[in-house]
Design a protein around this motif. Structure first.
Motif, PDB file in Angstrom:
ATOM      1  N   GLU A 409      21.179  -4.099  -2.401  1.00 46.82           N
ATOM      2  CA  GLU A 409      20.652  -3.101  -2.909  1.00 46.82           C
ATOM      3  C   GLU A 409      21.302  -2.660  -4.227  1.00 46.82           C
ATOM      4  N   LEU A 410      22.580  -3.063  -4.623  1.00 47.58           N
ATOM      5  CA  LEU A 410      22.888  -2.768  -6.084  1.00 47.58           C
ATOM      6  C   LEU A 410      22.468  -3.404  -6.986  1.00 47.58           C
ATOM      7  N   THR A 411      22.462  -2.843  -8.412  1.00 45.18           N
ATOM      8  CA  THR A 411      22.032  -3.628  -9.338  1.00 45.18           C
ATOM      9  C   THR A 411      22.996  -4.733  -9.757  1.00 45.18           C
ATOM     10  N   ALA A 412      22.441  -5.544 -10.590  1.00 45.19           N
ATOM     11  CA  ALA A 412      23.327  -6.801 -10.973  1.00 45.19           C
ATOM     12  C   ALA A 412      24.689  -6.251 -11.661  1.00 45.19           C
ATOM     13  N   GLU A 413      24.570  -5.036 -12.499  1.00 50.95           N
ATOM     14  CA  GLU A 413      25.536  -4.375 -13.085  1.00 50.95           C
ATOM     15  C   GLU A 413      26.817  -3.999 -11.965  1.00 50.95           C
ATOM     16  N   GLU A 414      26.193  -3.340 -10.839  1.00 52.43           N
ATOM     17  CA  GLU A 414      26.972  -2.508 -10.066  1.00 52.43           C
ATOM     18  C   GLU A 414      27.760  -3.862  -9.362  1.00 52.43           C
ATOM     19  N   GLN A 415      27.036  -5.053  -8.885  1.00 47.66           N
ATOM     20  CA  GLN A 415      27.412  -5.829  -8.199  1.00 47.66           C
ATOM     21  C   GLN A 415      28.684  -6.470  -8.841  1.00 47.66           C
ATOM     22  N   ALA A 416      28.495  -6.800 -10.144  1.00 48.15           N
ATOM     23  CA  ALA A 416      29.707  -7.194 -11.018  1.00 48.15           C
ATOM     24  C   ALA A 416      30.938  -6.225 -10.876  1.00 48.15           C
ATOM     25  N   ALA A 417      30.552  -4.929 -10.788  1.00 45.82           N
ATOM     26  CA  ALA A 417      31.699  -4.013 -11.170  1.00 45.82           C
ATOM     27  C   ALA A 417      32.492  -3.902  -9.774  1.00 45.82           C
ATOM     28  N   VAL A 418      31.781  -4.031  -8.371  1.00 45.52           N
ATOM     29  CA  VAL A 418      32.635  -4.147  -7.439  1.00 45.52           C
ATOM     30  C   VAL A 418      33.502  -5.227  -7.105  1.00 45.52           C
ATOM     31  N   GLN A 419      33.448  -6.415  -7.769  1.00 48.89           N
ATOM     32  CA  GLN A 419      34.285  -7.422  -7.904  1.00 48.89           C
ATOM     33  C   GLN A 419      35.516  -7.318  -8.846  1.00 48.89           C
ATOM     34  N   LEU A 420      35.383  -6.243  -9.620  1.00 52.87           N
ATOM     35  CA  LEU A 420      36.663  -6.082 -10.389  1.00 52.87           C
ATOM     36  C   LEU A 420      37.772  -5.595  -9.573  1.00 52.87           C
ATOM     37  N   PRO A 421      39.052  -5.965  -9.998  1.00 52.40           N
ATOM     38  CA  PRO A 421      40.221  -5.590  -9.749  1.00 52.40           C
ATOM     39  C   PRO A 421      40.408  -3.760  -9.637  1.00 52.40           C
ATOM     40  N   CYS A 434      49.281   3.958  -3.475  1.00 52.75           N
ATOM     41  CA  CYS A 434      48.300   4.184  -2.203  1.00 52.75           C
ATOM     42  C   CYS A 434      47.294   2.952  -1.824  1.00 52.75           C
ATOM     43  N   MET A 435      46.842   2.654  -2.917  1.00 53.98           N
ATOM     44  CA  MET A 435      45.730   1.581  -2.878  1.00 53.98           C
ATOM     45  C   MET A 435      46.483   0.220  -2.517  1.00 53.98           C
ATOM     46  N   ALA A 436      47.733   0.035  -3.167  1.00 61.20           N
ATOM     47  CA  ALA A 436      48.565  -1.217  -2.753  1.00 61.20           C
ATOM     48  C   ALA A 436      48.714  -1.030  -1.322  1.00 61.20           C
ATOM     49  N   ARG A 437      49.254   0.166  -1.046  1.00 58.08           N
ATOM     50  CA  ARG A 437      49.491   0.327   0.648  1.00 58.08           C
ATOM     51  C   ARG A 437      48.591  -0.055   1.559  1.00 58.08           C
ATOM     52  N   LEU A 438      47.152   0.367   1.298  1.00 56.31           N
ATOM     53  CA  LEU A 438      46.096   0.148   1.807  1.00 56.31           C
ATOM     54  C   LEU A 438      45.429  -1.465   2.007  1.00 56.31           C
ATOM     55  N   GLY A 439      46.187  -2.187   1.088  1.00 57.73           N
ATOM     56  CA  GLY A 439      45.706  -3.533   0.802  1.00 57.73           C
ATOM     57  C   GLY A 439      44.300  -3.487   0.020  1.00 57.73           C
ATOM     58  N   ILE A 440      44.128  -2.645  -0.680  1.00 58.40           N
ATOM     59  CA  ILE A 440      42.828  -2.446  -1.647  1.00 58.40           C
ATOM     60  C   ILE A 440      43.131  -3.374  -2.907  1.00 58.40           C
ATOM     61  N   THR A 441      42.444  -4.192  -3.350  1.00 57.99           N
ATOM     62  CA  THR A 441      42.856  -5.049  -4.378  1.00 57.99           C
ATOM     63  C   THR A 441      41.726  -4.949  -5.601  1.00 57.99           C
ATOM     64  N   THR A 442      40.065  -4.839  -4.829  1.00 58.43           N
ATOM     65  CA  THR A 442      39.282  -4.623  -5.860  1.00 58.43           C
ATOM     66  C   THR A 442      38.487  -3.397  -5.504  1.00 58.43           C
ATOM     67  N   ILE A 443      37.420  -2.854  -6.537  1.00 58.74           N
ATOM     68  CA  ILE A 443      36.580  -1.756  -6.354  1.00 58.74           C
ATOM     69  C   ILE A 443      35.827  -1.845  -5.304  1.00 58.74           C
ATOM     70  N   GLY A 444      35.274  -3.047  -4.760  1.00 60.45           N
ATOM     71  CA  GLY A 444      34.488  -2.956  -3.752  1.00 60.45           C
ATOM     72  C   GLY A 444      35.097  -2.656  -2.381  1.00 60.45           C
ATOM     73  N   GLU A 445      36.392  -2.959  -2.302  1.00 61.29           N
ATOM     74  CA  GLU A 445      37.129  -2.627  -1.215  1.00 61.29           C
ATOM     75  C   GLU A 445      37.345  -1.181  -0.881  1.00 61.29           C
ATOM     76  N   VAL A 446      37.394  -0.358  -2.140  1.00 61.25           N
ATOM     77  CA  VAL A 446      37.675   1.026  -2.190  1.00 61.25           C
ATOM     78  C   VAL A 446      36.286   1.834  -1.722  1.00 61.25           C
ATOM     79  N   LEU A 447      35.291   1.042  -1.805  1.00 62.96           N
ATOM     80  CA  LEU A 447      33.999   1.508  -1.719  1.00 62.96           C
ATOM     81  C   LEU A 447      33.526   1.603  -0.346  1.00 62.96           C
ATOM     82  N   ILE A 448      34.060   0.781   0.532  1.00 65.25           N
ATOM     83  CA  ILE A 448      33.851   0.818   1.969  1.00 65.25           C
ATOM     84  C   ILE A 448      34.712   1.901   2.372  1.00 65.25           C
TER      85      ILE A 448
END
Length: 482
Positions: A409-421, A434-448
């Motif tokens: 449901e994301l726009t093409a621009e938003e889909q590209a953004a969630v793949q960014l580091p 804190c992001m490193a400790r949680l194992g979060i490496t991309t913007i998409g992983e923080v969105l969940i």
């Protein structure tokens, strides 16, 4: 308390250390000094005056390049002499291209300035006993243990210090995992071997591998008594002192270990961490930079140096961040750095567990399900974790998760953004860690993640949460359930 690398693996030699010409406040005393500066911002003492030494003359013209000549050179290769030593080795290496008689000497010199691969190239194929001995050392520093053992054996057969060559061979065999064979080889040297510092060092390593810490220390101390410059024994004693909380003594021992070539990677890393604990940041930075100069891909040095550099921008709670950095470094430490039995180490390796951090992300039941991993090994690992203030499985709930949201449901621009580091958000040091400790490496992983999930992470507060919300808002994104 800082926990050092284990002396189990002989560290890789590195080139000569020359301190910065204009050190900043908090600079280290020269690495050949046994004393840690007592003041928070000391001026380094004047470097020791070393008489001019003819390195080229010794390397090129000495009738024999034996222990005495090598010891004289290494004793002079400190401070300003380190630069002269390196230049001399480079000159002899160049001359060796047209003078085969200098090849072995160039190879030995390259080993001592930290170029193990070049030393190997120069020394391979020689029929000179000392050349085979140093070829064994070059291979050993590259963790090619079985090959190193063969070269030490050949060195002894060619008449170069047969007893010492046998002892060095035993060390290579031990590090290849053949503990019983190594001990049998050590004992085969008899009274001749027992008179050498190397014998005591190798016996100390055997006892250390078997978990007899106090017996190992006794042998390491005996090795240093017999040879005050035995670097690996000094390294081993420094590790033990640091483990028992005597950081001042550990610093002195590491500095003694680094007082002459070859300079050891493990000693540089450990000393840098101890300096950092003492808030002697420029000295710590210098140690880590020396490692990266000759091993640019060293992950631990990169991590430690980033932590040091982050201290120059202190818009955060220093004490909290310091604890965060300590924990992050501790979690990144390989399990092979610590005293575990061979069985436990092998079992963990089979299960793909390489760091303390991975032990915090697995349950005890999962460990027990591993092949040959029994209650004895579990108790041993549990005690190791407790010593360092950790426990098995304590971050099990923080294991990295695969993104589970539907981005159709994301726009093409938003889909590209969630793949960014995640680094593209330009977060503060605290939030980034804190992001490193949680194992979060991309913007998409923080969105969940939900806000509550983020707040449950150690040292992640409302300030960090609001920062992330603001950064995501700038990209027209938001956290789950926000």
């Amino acid at each position: 308390m800082f926990t050092p690398s284990s002396p189990e693996s002989e560290p890789t030699p590195f080139s000569a250390i020359v301190p910065p010409e204009q050190p900043q406040d908090h600079s280290a005393s020269h690495l050949s000094s046994p004393q840690l500066p007592e003041q928070p911002a000391p001026q380094p003492p004047a470097q020791p005056t070393v008489p001019s030494f003819d390195f080229v003359g010794v390397l090129r013209d000495s009738a024999t390049l034996g222990r005495e000549e090598l010891q004289r050179m290494l004793s002079a290769a400190i401070g300003a002499g380190a630069i002269d030593f390196r230049k001399a080795v480079e000159q002899i290496t160049e001359e060796a291209k047209s003078n085969p008689g200098l090849i072995v000497r160039a190879g030995i010199g390259q080993f001592y300035i930290g170029n193990a691969t070049i030393a190997e190239e120069l020394l391979t194929g020689t029929n000179d006993g000392i050349g085979r001995y140093y070829l064994g050392q070059a291979l050993l520093s590259q963790e090619r243990y079985e090959e190193a053992a063969k070269e030490f054996e050949q060195a002894g057969k060619l008449g170069y210090k047969p007893t010492e060559s046998t002892l060095r061979r035993s060390g290579a065999i031990r590090r290849a995992g053949r503990l019983e064979d190594a001990e049998e080889l050590i004992r085969s040297t008899g009274a001749d071997g027992a008179r050498l510092a190397e014998y005591s060092y190798q016996m100390g390593c055997i006892l250390s591998d078997r978990g007899d810490t106090f017996g190992a220390i006794e042998y390491f101390e005996r090795a240093v008594d017999m040879d005050p410059h035995h670097q690996r024994a000094l390294f081993a004693l420094a590790v033990q002192n640091s483990r028992h909380g005597d950081d001042e003594e550990a610093i002195q021992l590491y500095e003694r270990c680094l007082s002459r070539p070859p300079y050891l990677r493990g000693a540089l890393l450990n000393l840098g961490l101890l300096y950092e604990d003492k808030e002697n940041y420029s000295a710590a930075q210098y140690c880590f930079e020396r490692v990266l100069k000759y091993d640019p891909g060293n992950e631990r040095a990169v991590l430690y140096l980033k932590d040091i550099e982050a201290t120059s921008d202190m818009y955060y709670d220093e004490e909290s961040l310091k604890e965060q950095q300590r924990l992050e470094q501790l979690l990144a430490r390989p399990v092979t750095d610590f005293e575990l039995s061979v069985r436990s180490r092998n079992c963990l390796a089979t299960m793909g567990i390489d760091t303390l951090g991975q032990l915090t992300e697995i349950s005890e039941q999962e460990l027990l399900s591993g092949k040959n991993f029994g209650e004895t090994s579990l108790i041993e690992v549990r005690e190791l974790m407790e010593i360092h203030g950790l426990s098995i499985g304590e971050y099990l709930h923080e294991k990295q998760r695969e993104p589970s949201f539907d981005n159709r449901e994301l726009t093409a621009e938003e889909q590209a953004a969630v793949q960014l580091p995640i680094s593209d958000l330009n977060l503060s040091v605290r939030s980034r860690k804190c992001m490193a400790r949680l194992g979060i490496t991309t913007i998409g992983e923080v969105l969940i993640r939900t806000p509550d999930e983020l707040l449950s992470a150690k040292n992640f507060g409302v300030t960090s949460l609001n920062e992330i919300r603001n950064k995501l808002s700038e990209m027209n994104l938001k956290l789950r359930n926000d």
